[in-house]
Design a protein around this motif. Structure first.
Motif, PDB file in Angstrom:
ATOM      1  N   MET A 105       0.833  -1.203   0.000  1.00 30.47           N
ATOM      2  CA  MET A 105       0.000   0.000   0.000  1.00 30.47           C
ATOM      3  C   MET A 105       0.869   1.256   0.000  1.00 30.47           C
ATOM      4  O   MET A 105       0.553   2.235  -0.668  1.00 30.47           O
ATOM      5  N   ASP A 106       1.975   1.186   0.745  1.00 28.23           N
ATOM      6  CA  ASP A 106       2.872   2.339   0.819  1.00 28.23           C
ATOM      7  C   ASP A 106       3.467   2.658  -0.558  1.00 28.23           C
ATOM      8  O   ASP A 106       3.640   3.833  -0.917  1.00 28.23           O
ATOM      9  N   ALA A 107       3.729   1.605  -1.334  1.00 27.53           N
ATOM     10  CA  ALA A 107       4.331   1.808  -2.665  1.00 27.53           C
ATOM     11  C   ALA A 107       3.290   2.267  -3.679  1.00 27.53           C
ATOM     12  O   ALA A 107       3.602   2.440  -4.861  1.00 27.53           O
ATOM     13  N   GLY A 108       2.049   2.427  -3.245  1.00 27.01           N
ATOM     14  CA  GLY A 108       0.979   2.880  -4.139  1.00 27.01           C
ATOM     15  C   GLY A 108       0.597   1.823  -5.162  1.00 27.01           C
ATOM     16  O   GLY A 108       0.087   2.133  -6.241  1.00 27.01           O
TER      17      GLY A 108
ATOM     18  N   ASP B 281      -7.142   0.021  -6.230  1.00 28.35           N
ATOM     19  CA  ASP B 281      -8.543  -0.312  -5.993  1.00 28.35           C
ATOM     20  C   ASP B 281      -8.910  -0.153  -4.493  1.00 28.35           C
ATOM     21  O   ASP B 281      -8.269  -0.737  -3.624  1.00 28.35           O
ATOM     22  N   ASP B 282      -9.955   0.638  -4.201  1.00 34.07           N
ATOM     23  CA  ASP B 282     -10.365   0.886  -2.809  1.00 34.07           C
ATOM     24  C   ASP B 282     -10.796  -0.381  -2.090  1.00 34.07           C
ATOM     25  O   ASP B 282     -10.531  -0.559  -0.901  1.00 34.07           O
ATOM     26  N   GLU B 283     -11.493  -1.223  -2.817  1.00 36.69           N
ATOM     27  CA  GLU B 283     -11.986  -2.477  -2.231  1.00 36.69           C
ATOM     28  C   GLU B 283     -10.800  -3.349  -1.786  1.00 36.69           C
ATOM     29  O   GLU B 283     -10.800  -3.931  -0.700  1.00 36.69           O
ATOM     30  N   LYS B 284      -9.794  -3.422  -2.653  1.00 36.43           N
ATOM     31  CA  LYS B 284      -8.576  -4.196  -2.344  1.00 36.43           C
ATOM     32  C   LYS B 284      -7.874  -3.610  -1.113  1.00 36.43           C
ATOM     33  O   LYS B 284      -7.423  -4.345  -0.235  1.00 36.43           O
ATOM     34  N   LYS B 285      -7.819  -2.271  -1.063  1.00 41.85           N
ATOM     35  CA  LYS B 285      -7.170  -1.592   0.066  1.00 41.85           C
ATOM     36  C   LYS B 285      -7.848  -1.991   1.370  1.00 41.85           C
ATOM     37  O   LYS B 285      -7.199  -2.312   2.350  1.00 41.85           O
ATOM     38  N   ARG B 286      -9.210  -1.941   1.340  1.00 35.09           N
ATOM     39  CA  ARG B 286      -9.959  -2.304   2.552  1.00 35.09           C
ATOM     40  C   ARG B 286      -9.675  -3.751   2.957  1.00 35.09           C
ATOM     41  O   ARG B 286      -9.511  -4.060   4.122  1.00 35.09           O
TER      42      ARG B 286
END
Ligand code: ADP
Length: 256
Positions: free
Chosen positions: A60-63, A67-72
Protein backbone atom coordinates in the motif's frame (compact mmCIF):
# COMPACT_ATOMS: atom_id res chain seq x y z
CA UNK A 1 26.88 -38.03 31.04
CA UNK A 2 29.14 -35.06 31.56
CA UNK A 3 32.66 -35.94 32.74
CA UNK A 4 35.22 -33.85 34.65
CA UNK A 5 38.74 -35.20 35.28
CA UNK A 6 40.84 -33.75 38.05
CA UNK A 7 44.39 -34.88 38.96
CA UNK A 8 44.87 -36.22 42.49
CA UNK A 9 48.12 -34.93 44.01
CA UNK A 10 50.24 -36.16 46.89
CA UNK A 11 51.46 -33.85 49.70
CA UNK A 12 54.67 -33.35 47.73
CA UNK A 13 52.71 -32.14 44.73
CA UNK A 14 53.20 -35.26 42.61
CA UNK A 15 50.33 -36.49 40.54
CA UNK A 16 49.43 -39.89 41.94
CA UNK A 17 46.10 -40.50 40.29
CA UNK A 18 42.99 -38.93 38.93
CA UNK A 19 39.50 -38.23 40.17
CA UNK A 20 36.69 -38.69 37.69
CA UNK A 21 33.39 -36.87 38.20
CA UNK A 22 30.51 -38.31 36.19
CA UNK A 23 27.14 -36.63 36.34
CA UNK A 24 23.89 -37.63 34.70
CA UNK A 25 22.80 -34.61 32.62
CA UNK A 26 19.94 -36.26 30.69
CA UNK A 27 17.35 -34.01 32.35
CA UNK A 28 19.45 -30.85 31.92
CA UNK A 29 19.94 -31.57 28.21
CA UNK A 30 16.24 -32.32 27.78
CA UNK A 31 15.36 -28.99 29.40
CA UNK A 32 17.91 -27.16 27.24
CA UNK A 33 16.33 -28.71 24.15
CA UNK A 34 12.80 -27.80 25.26
CA UNK A 35 13.97 -24.22 25.80
CA UNK A 36 15.69 -23.87 22.44
CA UNK A 37 12.75 -25.54 20.59
CA UNK A 38 10.47 -23.06 22.35
CA UNK A 39 12.61 -20.09 21.24
CA UNK A 40 12.63 -21.38 17.64
CA UNK A 41 8.85 -21.92 17.70
CA UNK A 42 8.16 -18.50 19.21
CA UNK A 43 10.26 -16.78 16.54
CA UNK A 44 8.55 -18.70 13.78
CA UNK A 45 5.05 -18.06 15.13
CA UNK A 46 5.72 -14.34 15.60
CA UNK A 47 7.32 -13.95 12.18
CA UNK A 48 4.36 -15.38 10.25
CA UNK A 49 1.83 -12.64 11.11
CA UNK A 50 4.54 -9.94 11.06
CA UNK A 51 5.58 -10.90 7.53
CA UNK A 52 1.98 -10.55 6.38
CA UNK A 53 1.55 -7.17 8.14
CA UNK A 54 4.80 -5.86 6.65
CA UNK A 55 4.02 -7.19 3.16
CA UNK A 56 0.53 -5.66 2.93
CA UNK A 57 1.69 -2.31 4.38
CA UNK A 58 4.59 -2.11 1.91
CA UNK A 59 2.30 -2.84 -1.03
CA UNK A 60 0.00 0.00 0.00
CA UNK A 61 2.87 2.34 0.82
CA UNK A 62 4.33 1.81 -2.66
CA UNK A 63 0.98 2.88 -4.14
CA UNK A 64 0.60 -0.51 -5.77
CA UNK A 65 -3.00 -0.94 -4.59
CA UNK A 66 -5.22 1.41 -6.54
CA UNK A 67 -8.54 -0.31 -5.99
CA UNK A 68 -10.36 0.89 -2.81
CA UNK A 69 -11.99 -2.48 -2.23
CA UNK A 70 -8.58 -4.20 -2.34
CA UNK A 71 -7.17 -1.59 0.07
CA UNK A 72 -9.96 -2.30 2.55
CA UNK A 73 -9.32 -6.03 2.23
CA UNK A 74 -5.60 -5.55 2.97
CA UNK A 75 -6.33 -3.33 5.96
CA UNK A 76 -8.69 -6.00 7.34
CA UNK A 77 -5.95 -8.60 6.88
CA UNK A 78 -3.44 -6.37 8.68
CA UNK A 79 -5.89 -6.00 11.60
CA UNK A 80 -6.53 -9.75 11.70
CA UNK A 81 -2.82 -10.58 11.76
CA UNK A 82 -2.25 -7.90 14.45
CA UNK A 83 -4.93 -9.54 16.61
CA UNK A 84 -3.24 -12.86 16.09
CA UNK A 85 0.09 -11.40 17.15
CA UNK A 86 -1.49 -9.88 20.25
CA UNK A 87 -3.14 -13.19 21.19
CA UNK A 88 0.14 -15.01 20.73
CA UNK A 89 2.09 -12.58 22.89
CA UNK A 90 -0.59 -12.75 25.62
CA UNK A 91 -0.44 -16.56 25.63
CA UNK A 92 3.37 -16.61 25.74
CA UNK A 93 3.37 -14.18 28.68
CA UNK A 94 0.72 -16.23 30.47
CA UNK A 95 2.81 -19.39 30.13
CA UNK A 96 5.96 -17.61 31.35
CA UNK A 97 4.04 -16.22 34.32
CA UNK A 98 2.68 -19.67 35.22
CA UNK A 99 6.13 -21.19 35.03
CA UNK A 100 7.66 -18.60 37.34
CA UNK A 101 4.72 -18.37 39.72
CA UNK A 102 5.51 -19.12 43.33
CA UNK A 103 2.19 -18.23 44.82
CA UNK A 104 1.64 -17.71 48.49
CA UNK A 105 -1.21 -19.95 49.63
CA UNK A 106 -2.95 -17.04 51.40
CA UNK A 107 -3.44 -15.31 48.03
CA UNK A 108 -5.61 -18.19 46.91
CA UNK A 109 -9.35 -17.84 47.13
CA UNK A 110 -12.18 -20.33 47.28
CA UNK A 111 -13.37 -20.63 43.71
CA UNK A 112 -16.74 -22.09 42.77
CA UNK A 113 -16.22 -24.10 39.59
CA UNK A 114 -20.01 -24.24 39.22
CA UNK A 115 -20.17 -20.43 38.89
CA UNK A 116 -17.24 -20.41 36.48
CA UNK A 117 -18.68 -23.01 34.09
CA UNK A 118 -21.97 -21.09 34.04
CA UNK A 119 -20.13 -17.83 33.23
CA UNK A 120 -18.08 -19.49 30.51
CA UNK A 121 -21.27 -20.91 29.02
CA UNK A 122 -22.63 -17.36 28.69
CA UNK A 123 -19.34 -16.08 27.18
CA UNK A 124 -19.14 -18.81 24.54
CA UNK A 125 -22.86 -19.31 23.81
CA UNK A 126 -22.75 -16.95 20.79
CA UNK A 127 -19.75 -18.69 19.24
CA UNK A 128 -21.37 -22.11 19.83
CA UNK A 129 -24.64 -20.98 18.25
CA UNK A 130 -22.78 -19.64 15.19
CA UNK A 131 -21.35 -23.12 14.70
CA UNK A 132 -24.66 -24.84 15.46
CA UNK A 133 -23.22 -26.46 18.56
CA UNK A 134 -25.31 -26.94 21.74
CA UNK A 135 -23.51 -25.96 24.92
CA UNK A 136 -24.56 -27.08 28.43
CA UNK A 137 -23.03 -26.53 31.89
CA UNK A 138 -24.04 -28.03 35.25
CA UNK A 139 -22.89 -29.06 38.73
CA UNK A 140 -20.73 -27.43 41.37
CA UNK A 141 -17.65 -27.85 43.56
CA UNK A 142 -15.16 -25.49 45.17
CA UNK A 143 -11.38 -25.44 44.90
CA UNK A 144 -8.58 -23.21 46.21
CA UNK A 145 -7.13 -21.24 43.32
CA UNK A 146 -6.97 -17.92 41.53
CA UNK A 147 -10.42 -17.22 40.07
CA UNK A 148 -9.14 -15.47 36.92
CA UNK A 149 -6.68 -18.21 35.99
CA UNK A 150 -9.28 -20.95 36.44
CA UNK A 151 -11.76 -19.00 34.32
CA UNK A 152 -9.16 -18.76 31.57
CA UNK A 153 -8.44 -22.48 31.82
CA UNK A 154 -12.13 -23.36 31.45
CA UNK A 155 -12.50 -20.91 28.52
CA UNK A 156 -9.58 -22.60 26.73
CA UNK A 157 -11.13 -26.05 27.16
CA UNK A 158 -14.67 -25.08 26.17
CA UNK A 159 -13.43 -22.91 23.28
CA UNK A 160 -11.54 -25.92 21.87
CA UNK A 161 -14.59 -28.16 22.33
CA UNK A 162 -16.66 -25.68 20.30
CA UNK A 163 -13.94 -25.00 17.67
CA UNK A 164 -13.14 -28.62 16.93
CA UNK A 165 -16.81 -29.61 16.72
CA UNK A 166 -19.31 -30.12 13.92
CA UNK A 167 -22.67 -28.54 13.09
CA UNK A 168 -25.31 -30.27 15.20
CA UNK A 169 -22.72 -31.29 17.79
CA UNK A 170 -22.73 -30.88 21.59
CA UNK A 171 -20.42 -29.65 24.33
CA UNK A 172 -21.29 -30.74 27.87
CA UNK A 173 -19.43 -29.15 30.74
CA UNK A 174 -19.93 -30.56 34.22
CA UNK A 175 -18.52 -30.30 37.73
CA UNK A 176 -18.94 -33.05 40.32
CA UNK A 177 -17.48 -33.96 43.69
CA UNK A 178 -16.10 -37.34 44.63
CA UNK A 179 -13.82 -38.58 47.44
CA UNK A 180 -12.44 -35.18 48.38
CA UNK A 181 -11.93 -34.24 44.74
CA UNK A 182 -13.65 -31.83 42.41
CA UNK A 183 -13.83 -33.08 38.84
CA UNK A 184 -14.36 -30.78 35.87
CA UNK A 185 -15.33 -32.52 32.62
CA UNK A 186 -15.54 -30.94 29.17
CA UNK A 187 -16.96 -33.46 26.70
CA UNK A 188 -17.62 -32.79 23.03
CA UNK A 189 -18.98 -34.69 20.06
CA UNK A 190 -16.43 -33.15 17.70
CA UNK A 191 -13.74 -34.35 15.30
CA UNK A 192 -11.66 -36.05 18.02
CA UNK A 193 -7.87 -36.38 18.25
CA UNK A 194 -6.08 -39.28 16.51
CA UNK A 195 -4.39 -41.60 19.03
CA UNK A 196 -0.86 -40.81 17.84
CA UNK A 197 -1.34 -37.10 18.65
CA UNK A 198 -3.05 -37.47 22.03
CA UNK A 199 0.18 -37.46 24.09
CA UNK A 200 1.51 -34.37 22.35
CA UNK A 201 -1.42 -31.92 22.24
CA UNK A 202 -0.41 -30.51 25.65
CA UNK A 203 3.00 -29.47 24.27
CA UNK A 204 3.51 -25.83 23.40
CA UNK A 205 2.62 -24.97 19.82
CA UNK A 206 1.58 -28.55 19.04
CA UNK A 207 -1.40 -28.72 16.68
CA UNK A 208 -2.95 -31.72 14.98
CA UNK A 209 -4.09 -29.72 11.97
CA UNK A 210 -2.18 -26.45 11.64
CA UNK A 211 -4.51 -25.07 8.97
CA UNK A 212 -7.66 -25.68 10.99
CA UNK A 213 -6.14 -24.32 14.21
CA UNK A 214 -4.87 -21.16 12.48
CA UNK A 215 -8.17 -20.56 10.71
CA UNK A 216 -10.01 -20.62 14.01
CA UNK A 217 -7.50 -18.26 15.66
CA UNK A 218 -5.57 -20.96 17.54
CA UNK A 219 -2.02 -20.47 18.80
CA UNK A 220 -1.26 -24.06 19.83
CA UNK A 221 -0.68 -22.82 23.39
CA UNK A 222 -4.18 -23.31 24.85
CA UNK A 223 -3.82 -26.86 26.19
CA UNK A 224 -0.32 -26.13 27.41
CA UNK A 225 -1.75 -23.27 29.50
CA UNK A 226 -4.56 -25.59 30.68
CA UNK A 227 -2.10 -28.21 31.94
CA UNK A 228 0.18 -25.64 33.61
CA UNK A 229 -2.76 -23.96 35.33
CA UNK A 230 -4.29 -27.23 36.55
CA UNK A 231 -0.99 -28.50 37.93
CA UNK A 232 -0.32 -25.16 39.58
CA UNK A 233 -3.36 -25.76 41.82
CA UNK A 234 -2.70 -29.45 42.43
CA UNK A 235 -4.91 -30.63 39.56
CA UNK A 236 -4.42 -33.51 37.14
CA UNK A 237 -5.52 -33.41 33.49
CA UNK A 238 -6.69 -36.49 31.59
CA UNK A 239 -7.73 -36.81 27.96
CA UNK A 240 -9.85 -39.41 26.22
CA UNK A 241 -10.62 -39.01 22.55
CA UNK A 242 -11.79 -40.94 19.56
CA UNK A 243 -11.49 -39.69 16.00
CA UNK A 244 -14.82 -38.58 14.51
CA UNK A 245 -16.57 -39.36 17.82
CA UNK A 246 -15.40 -36.74 20.28
CA UNK A 247 -13.09 -35.69 23.07
CA UNK A 248 -13.44 -35.66 26.83
CA UNK A 249 -11.01 -33.76 29.02
CA UNK A 250 -11.20 -34.07 32.80
CA UNK A 251 -9.37 -31.97 35.35
CA UNK A 252 -9.35 -33.35 38.90
CA UNK A 253 -8.61 -30.87 41.70
CA UNK A 254 -8.36 -31.36 45.44
CA UNK A 255 -11.59 -30.08 47.06
CA UNK A 256 -11.30 -26.80 48.97
P1 ADP B 1 -5.02 -24.42 19.42
O1 ADP B 1 -4.75 -22.99 19.70
O2 ADP B 1 -4.44 -24.88 18.13
O3 ADP B 1 -6.45 -24.80 19.61
P2 ADP B 1 -4.43 -26.04 21.82
O4 ADP B 1 -3.15 -26.15 22.58
O5 ADP B 1 -5.63 -25.54 22.53
O6 ADP B 1 -4.10 -25.19 20.52
O7 ADP B 1 -4.75 -27.48 21.24
C1 ADP B 1 -3.74 -28.20 20.54
C2 ADP B 1 -4.35 -29.03 19.43
O8 ADP B 1 -5.12 -30.10 19.99
C3 ADP B 1 -5.31 -28.27 18.54
O9 ADP B 1 -4.64 -27.62 17.47
C4 ADP B 1 -6.22 -29.37 18.04
O10 ADP B 1 -5.62 -30.01 16.93
C5 ADP B 1 -6.26 -30.37 19.19
N1 ADP B 1 -7.47 -30.22 20.04
C6 ADP B 1 -7.58 -29.54 21.22
N2 ADP B 1 -8.80 -29.66 21.76
C7 ADP B 1 -9.51 -30.44 20.91
C8 ADP B 1 -10.86 -30.97 20.91
N3 ADP B 1 -11.73 -30.70 21.89
N4 ADP B 1 -11.23 -31.77 19.87
C9 ADP B 1 -10.36 -32.05 18.88
N5 ADP B 1 -9.09 -31.60 18.83
C10 ADP B 1 -8.65 -30.81 19.82
Amino acid sequence: YRCIVSPAKSKEGLTTGAVLFLSDVTEIIRLERVRSDFAANVSHELKTPLTAIKGFSELMDAGLVADDEKKREYIRLIMKESDRLMGLINDILKLAELENATEEPQRLEIVSLGNIVKEVQVVLEGKARERQVTLSACGDGSIRADQERIREMVINLVDNAVKYNRPGGRVDVSVRQMDGKVILTVADTGIGIPLEHQERVFERFYRVDKGRSRKSGGTGLGLSIVRHTAEHYGGVVALESEEQVGTRITVTFPKA
